[in-house]
Design a protein around this motif. Structure first.
Motif, PDB file in Angstrom:
ATOM      1  N   VAL A  15      14.358  11.109 -66.656  1.00 36.12           N
ATOM      2  CA  VAL A  15      15.141  10.315 -67.269  1.00 36.12           C
ATOM      3  C   VAL A  15      16.609  10.839 -67.449  1.00 36.12           C
ATOM      4  O   VAL A  15      16.594  12.022 -67.939  1.00 36.12           O
ATOM      5  CB  VAL A  15      14.987   9.691 -68.739  1.00 36.12           C
ATOM      6  N   GLU A  16      17.662  10.178 -66.817  1.00 36.66           N
ATOM      7  CA  GLU A  16      18.941  10.725 -67.017  1.00 36.66           C
ATOM      8  C   GLU A  16      20.161   9.665 -67.391  1.00 36.66           C
ATOM      9  O   GLU A  16      19.834   8.420 -67.404  1.00 36.66           O
ATOM     10  CB  GLU A  16      19.423  11.068 -65.376  1.00 36.66           C
ATOM     11  N   VAL A  17      21.152  10.077 -67.823  1.00 31.29           N
ATOM     12  CA  VAL A  17      22.411   9.386 -68.071  1.00 31.29           C
ATOM     13  C   VAL A  17      23.307   9.590 -66.919  1.00 31.29           C
ATOM     14  O   VAL A  17      23.795  10.746 -66.658  1.00 31.29           O
ATOM     15  CB  VAL A  17      22.887   9.911 -69.725  1.00 31.29           C
ATOM     16  N   VAL A  26      27.642  13.213 -61.289  1.00 31.69           N
ATOM     17  CA  VAL A  26      27.025  14.005 -62.379  1.00 31.69           C
ATOM     18  C   VAL A  26      25.788  13.245 -63.221  1.00 31.69           C
ATOM     19  O   VAL A  26      26.110  12.446 -63.558  1.00 31.69           O
ATOM     20  CB  VAL A  26      28.165  14.739 -63.271  1.00 31.69           C
ATOM     21  N   LEU A  27      24.869  14.300 -62.897  1.00 31.57           N
ATOM     22  CA  LEU A  27      23.591  13.631 -63.894  1.00 31.57           C
ATOM     23  C   LEU A  27      23.181  14.537 -64.671  1.00 31.57           C
ATOM     24  O   LEU A  27      23.467  15.814 -64.819  1.00 31.57           O
ATOM     25  CB  LEU A  27      22.160  13.812 -62.638  1.00 31.57           C
ATOM     26  N   HIS A  28      23.093  13.726 -65.856  1.00 32.17           N
ATOM     27  CA  HIS A  28      22.623  14.384 -67.242  1.00 32.17           C
ATOM     28  C   HIS A  28      21.315  13.982 -67.515  1.00 32.17           C
ATOM     29  O   HIS A  28      20.999  12.823 -68.144  1.00 32.17           O
ATOM     30  CB  HIS A  28      23.773  13.830 -68.477  1.00 32.17           C
ATOM     31  N   SER A  41      22.575  14.816 -76.144  1.00 31.34           N
ATOM     32  CA  SER A  41      23.851  14.952 -76.689  1.00 31.34           C
ATOM     33  C   SER A  41      24.885  15.432 -75.667  1.00 31.34           C
ATOM     34  O   SER A  41      24.605  16.456 -75.037  1.00 31.34           O
ATOM     35  CB  SER A  41      23.749  15.690 -77.948  1.00 31.34           C
ATOM     36  N   LEU A  42      26.037  14.538 -75.564  1.00 32.26           N
ATOM     37  CA  LEU A  42      27.067  15.115 -74.635  1.00 32.26           C
ATOM     38  C   LEU A  42      28.311  15.172 -75.484  1.00 32.26           C
ATOM     39  O   LEU A  42      28.617  14.494 -76.577  1.00 32.26           O
ATOM     40  CB  LEU A  42      27.359  14.080 -73.711  1.00 32.26           C
ATOM     41  N   GLU A  43      29.089  16.319 -75.160  1.00 27.74           N
ATOM     42  CA  GLU A  43      30.408  16.358 -75.740  1.00 27.74           C
ATOM     43  C   GLU A  43      31.542  15.731 -75.160  1.00 27.74           C
ATOM     44  O   GLU A  43      31.825  16.143 -73.908  1.00 27.74           O
ATOM     45  CB  GLU A  43      30.836  17.926 -75.798  1.00 27.74           C
TER      46      GLU A  43
END
Length: 639
Positions: A15-17, A26-28, A41-43
């Motif tokens: 699962v990616e955001v 860019v994959l998170h 969690s992303l800054e």
């Protein structure tokens, strides 16, 4: 600011955001905290972000934890506001939403959900909280489930905060100066694919060059060089060009040279070092700026630094220049290092490395010292923002009028402007709209007008002079290849070339050259990377371009105001540019049927130009035609 994302589903999923964090490239990866439950969690800095949840690299979902889904462009992306107001008011204290210029004119862009309470004014407050003024709504657009509102007015000196009708309260932004040099405003930049241009008459032949009637492929070389450009300056200046941009000039074996073997050297096949100096001098003698391509995100595997890495591995003094995944690094093991997609021969550079950054900034400084007027920052999204900020600071010390142009495929071009390092950024979103409306006929004039206004709205206020517009470039199919009919190219040029934004004009467009071979893959448009045909200013398209550029120069020097798109119906794409003396109106009929023009012609003093239309117009604009009007008074149809 820390922002949390959560998703629940089947266990064991990838699962990616994915979204504007900072780009969709860019994959998170979300972490499975317990079976079937994922979090991340992303800054993030203050802003409005679109995103989706991607499951197992194939299923794209809006965020079930977030009720705010955007249907304006039919993508169904989720919307997250960071550091701003609570939806249904979509606003954040960032340059994408508001800007105050040096004259204290504040422009505010906000969105709301359809049916939500909409602020009809914004209150301006002093530090003590008392009201000292208001901003009133001047633009109102409604599409799908969103309403777009723009507020603008001069802010009193004692105002320090803005209140959104009870929604939220924010400290005003600091006044800022325009980010770029004066010569970039309204610039017409002629982009030359060097190998596809001409070879100088006194240059030694390139042994690899093939006949110019051979079809273009990735392996075909035609042998254009720097002297060929210098000898063509008379033609380009007569056309109306005020800047020239070249594809990379450094040492490489490929025709495009976006795979440097050495960043520090001019490729001998393009000429000796003095040929670059002669070209710079010749351009400046004619008042033409010269822009070079700074393609610094990757190199060829034969670059001395990568060869050193292959030879000495962990002991290489250049190991920090590249994104090494594991040792030993080997061309036979493409997983051992990061490289350009589907091309193991192009290793990606790690631009967070201090010594590498110093090396490429020194290359840029060397060009500026020699008199180069600007740099095109290739693949700006692939490099840390700090690199472009540092480069800008360093080259501006050498020449305050140097222009930096960011090539980026993103909706948020504001990120790269000003403190982001660039003075202009490629507007791919508007490019796609132009292709859909003028080339492919997928949008009516009314739909195009509405979407163009929303695109400009979402990119950020007061950016008109810094959104680099284009019909095509070396990574895309040519416009005519997609449109097939030459008349559609002339209509698109009429629309584009009288707008105030800087324009990137791909070589040969004035000759309407096309391969007729459309490719769906970006960066694989080799059939359309054709050799430039013999220079002729007498083709129908070239004559039109010359007229349009003369009008462009005339009205740029007259300092006409901002562009205002007009609501001119389903058939006409129209806009006006006004000043105290009058109004320039451009109307383009992109339909196959005549369109009534009377409302636009009410105050017209002069018909400056018609395209595929005979005078007099008799109040009707024929199908697939255009007209440029001069009006002595403001047009009542302003949107």
């Amino acid at each position: 600011m820390q922002v949390d994302f959560r998703w629940s589903g089947s266990p064991g999923k990838k699962v990616e955001v994915v979204g504007e964090f900072p780009t969709w490239k860019v994959l998170h990866r979300m972490h499975e905290t317990e079976p079937g439950h994922y979090s991340l969690s992303l800054e993030l800095s203050s802003g409005i972000y679109s995103y989706k949840i991607r499951v197992d690299e194939s299923q794209w979902l809006s965020d079930p934890e977030n009720p705010w889904t955007d249907h304006v462009l039919d993508f169904g992306n989720s919307t997250r506001v960071v550091g701003g107001s609570e939806p249904p008011l979509f606003f954040a204290p960032c340059r994408r939403c508001w800007v105050m210029d040096s004259d204290r004119v504040l422009t505010v862009n906000v969105e709301t959900e359809t049916g939500a309470r909409q602020p009809d004014q914004i209150r301006l407050l002093t530090e003590g909280g008392s009201i000292c003024g208001h901003l009133k709504c001047r633009v109102h657009i409604r599409r799908a489930n969103r309403v777009f509102l723009q507020f603008q007015d001069t802010v009193p000196q004692d105002a320090t905060k803005a209140s959104f009708g009870g929604y939220s309260e924010f400290s005003l932004p600091k006044p800022e100066e325009p980010p770029g040099p004066e010569w970039m405003k309204g610039a017409l930049i002629y982009s030359i694919f060097l190998d596809r241009w001409f070879r100088g008459s006194s240059s030694p032949p390139d042994a690899r060059a093939q006949l110019r009637d051979i079809l273009s492929t990735r392996n075909v070389i035609y042998g254009g060089n720097l002297d060929g450009v210098r000898e063509s300056l008379g033609y380009l200046c007569d056309l109306g060009v005020n800047a020239i941009a070249l594809t990379p000039i450094y040492l490489s074996n490929s025709p495009h040279r976006y795979d440097a073997h050495d960043f520090t050297r001019v490729d001998p096949r393009l000429g000796v070092e003095k040929d670059l100096d002669r070209l710079i001098e010749a351009c400046h003698c004619r008042g033409v700026k010269l822009i070079l391509d700074a393609a610094f995100t990757h190199c060829h595997w034969s670059h001395p630094a990568f060869r050193d890495l292959l030879s000495y591995q962990e002991s290489s003094k250049y190991r920090s220049w590249f994104r090494v995944n594991r040792f030993p690094v080997s061309l036979d093991d493409p997983e051992s290092y990061a490289h350009y997609p589907r091309n193991r021969g192009l290793p990606l550079l790690d631009l967070s490395c201090d010594t590498l950054r110093e090396h490429i900034i020194a290359v840029a400084e060397q060009w500026i010292r020699r008199g180069v007027d600007g740099l095109r920052l290739d693949a700006a999204e692939e490099a840390p923002d700090e690199l472009w900020r540092t480069l800008r600071h360093r080259v501006r010390k050498l020449n305050p009028q140097v222009a930096l142009i960011a090539e980026c495929v993103t909706d948020q071009i504001i990120r790269y402007l000003g403190n982001g390092g660039a003075d202009a950024a490629t507007d791919f979103t508007t490019h796609e709209l132009i292709i859909r409306a003028f080339a492919l006929r997928q949008l009516t004039a009314k739909e195009f007008t509405e979407l163009a206004r929303i695109t400009e709205f979402r990119q950020g206020p007061r950016l008109e002079s810094y959104r680099l517009q284009f019909l095509d470039n070396h990574d895309t199919n040519r416009f005519v290849t997609q449109a097939y009919f030459y008349v559609r190219l002339r209509l698109a040029l009429t629309y584009l070339l009288l707008r105030p934004e800087p324009v990137w004009f791909y070589y040969g467009t004035e000759q309407a050259i096309t391969s007729r071979v459309a490719r769906s893959e970006k960066e694989n448009a080799w059939p359309d990377r054709m050799p430039m045909p013999p220079l002729s200013g007498q083709t129908e398209t070239a004559v039109l371009v010359r007229w349009l550029l003369r009008l462009r120069q005339c009205f740029t020097s007259a300092e006409l105001g901002d562009t205002c798109m007009l609501d001119a119906g389903e058939q006409l794409v129209a806009y006006e540019r006004t000043n105290t003396k009058g109004c320039l109106t451009v109307a383009v009929n992109i339909s196959n049927h005549p369109a009534p023009l009377m409302a636009l012609m009410v105050d017209s003093d002069t018909v400056l130009l018609t395209v595929h239309a005979d005078e007099p117009l008799d109040g009707m604009l024929p199908a697939n035609s255009a007209v440029v009007l001069w009006c002595s008074r403001l047009n009542s149809m302003r949107a």
